[in-house]
Write an enzyme that holds these catalytic residues in place. Structure first.
Site, PDB file in Angstrom:
ATOM      1  N   CYS A  96      -6.498   8.808  -5.194  1.00 59.13           N
ATOM      2  CA  CYS A  96      -5.594   7.987  -5.998  1.00 59.13           C
ATOM      3  C   CYS A  96      -5.666   6.492  -5.640  1.00 59.13           C
ATOM      4  O   CYS A  96      -6.653   5.851  -5.977  1.00 59.13           O
ATOM      5  CB  CYS A  96      -4.178   8.543  -5.879  1.00 59.13           C
ATOM      6  SG  CYS A  96      -3.161   8.114  -7.291  1.00 59.13           S
ATOM      7  N   HIS A 195      -3.297  14.955  -5.721  1.00 62.50           N
ATOM      8  CA  HIS A 195      -2.497  15.199  -4.522  1.00 62.50           C
ATOM      9  C   HIS A 195      -2.229  16.696  -4.470  1.00 62.50           C
ATOM     10  O   HIS A 195      -2.652  17.452  -5.334  1.00 62.50           O
ATOM     11  CB  HIS A 195      -1.175  14.440  -4.614  1.00 62.50           C
ATOM     12  CG  HIS A 195      -1.336  12.976  -4.858  1.00 62.50           C
ATOM     13  ND1 HIS A 195      -1.928  12.129  -3.951  1.00 62.50           N
ATOM     14  CD2 HIS A 195      -0.986  12.204  -5.913  1.00 62.50           C
ATOM     15  CE1 HIS A 195      -1.921  10.893  -4.444  1.00 62.50           C
ATOM     16  NE2 HIS A 195      -1.364  10.911  -5.633  1.00 62.50           N
TER      17      HIS A 195
HETATM   18  N1  GLN Z   1      -0.132   2.947  -7.217  1.00 66.84           N
HETATM   19  C1  GLN Z   1      -1.180   3.592  -7.906  1.00 66.84           C
HETATM   20  C2  GLN Z   1      -0.827   4.046  -9.309  1.00 66.84           C
HETATM   21  O1  GLN Z   1       0.330   4.231  -9.627  1.00 66.84           O
HETATM   22  C3  GLN Z   1      -1.679   4.757  -7.062  1.00 66.84           C
HETATM   23  C4  GLN Z   1      -0.675   5.868  -6.964  1.00 66.84           C
HETATM   24  C5  GLN Z   1      -1.111   6.951  -6.018  1.00 66.84           C
HETATM   25  O2  GLN Z   1      -1.834   6.712  -5.050  1.00 66.84           O
HETATM   26  N2  GLN Z   1      -0.581   8.137  -6.245  1.00 66.84           N
HETATM   27  O3  GLN Z   1      -1.716   4.227 -10.109  1.00 66.84           O
END
Ligand code: GLN
Length: 225
Positions: A96, A195
């Protein structure tokens, strides 16, 4: 001490909002089953220059836009060593926010643009209208993966010949709402929005563990000290 597998965890203290440290724990467990111990080094803002080639695996987890902004400048210190590691085909997993920062840039919710490592030809754009959040399922070369996504950033490949998707979406969004694919593969590097953590999918975790052991063996053969 030839049986210690060395893992560099990029910004472990800041980029772990979404529990992605579970990926490292699962890998450590699988490696332990095969007789290895693992040493996990946090490479963070106060860490002096690190040489990625001293490691058997690089991990970079997810984080909120705030943490991504905090680490963004510091991250560029490591551009060359991480690029060399990736080009050499060694194993890396980026999830992510970490996945986003392997690319050229991320346009954040604050309307700012964070420069990424620029190693992979991809970019990410924040869209406020629909956060992509929920259970996902996708098909990979190594079988079905079930995970959870939670992001507003939409990732697009800028060189579709160079980068391959990690999987084809069955449920959920993945990289963005248009392409129907999840994550990215380039040589030994995997990027993913998953995740859960991702490696609770043992089909994938076992493939990675195998690659890490192979890289470890090759590293020791090249530098037996
Ligand atoms: N902040 C980033 C987004 O919202 C990554 C989020 C994350 O790592 N889950 O796209």
């Amino acid at each position: 001490m030839t049986d210690v597998i060395k893992i560099a965890y990029l910004y472990e203290d800041l980029m772990n909002t979404y529990g992605d440290s579970g990926d490292v724990k699962i890998l450590s467990y699988l490696l332990k089953q095969q007789g290895y111990t693992t040493q996990v080094d946090d490479v963070s803002i106060d860490t002096p220059e690190f040489d990625a080639q001293d490691y058997d695996f690089l991990f970079f987890g997810g984080g909120q836009d705030f943490e991504q902004t905090v680490i963004a400048k510091d991250l560029l210190r490591h551009k060359q060593t991480v690029a060399d590691y990736i080009e050499a085909g060694k194993p890396m997993l980026a999830i992510c926010g970490g996945y986003q920062l392997l690319g050229d840039y991320y346009e954040t919710s604050a309307g700012t643009t964070i420069k990424g490592l620029g190693i992979l030809p991809l970019h990410t754009i924040f869209k406020a209208d629909a956060r992509m959040i929920g259970d996902t399922e996708f098909e990979t070369e190594w079988g079905t993966v079930k995970a959870f996504e939670n992001h507003s950033g939409r990732t697009y490949f800028d060189d579709k010949d160079k980068l391959q998707p990690l999987g084809k979406m069955v449920t959920g969004y993945g990289n963005n709402p248009e392409d129907g694919v999840e994550g990215m593969r380039y040589k030994g590097t995997i990027g993913s929005y998953s995740h859960g953590p991702l490696l609770k999918n043992l089909n994938l975790a076992k493939v990675l563990a195998k690659q890490i052991i192979a890289n470890h063996t090759a590293r020791l053969a090249a530098d037996p000290a």
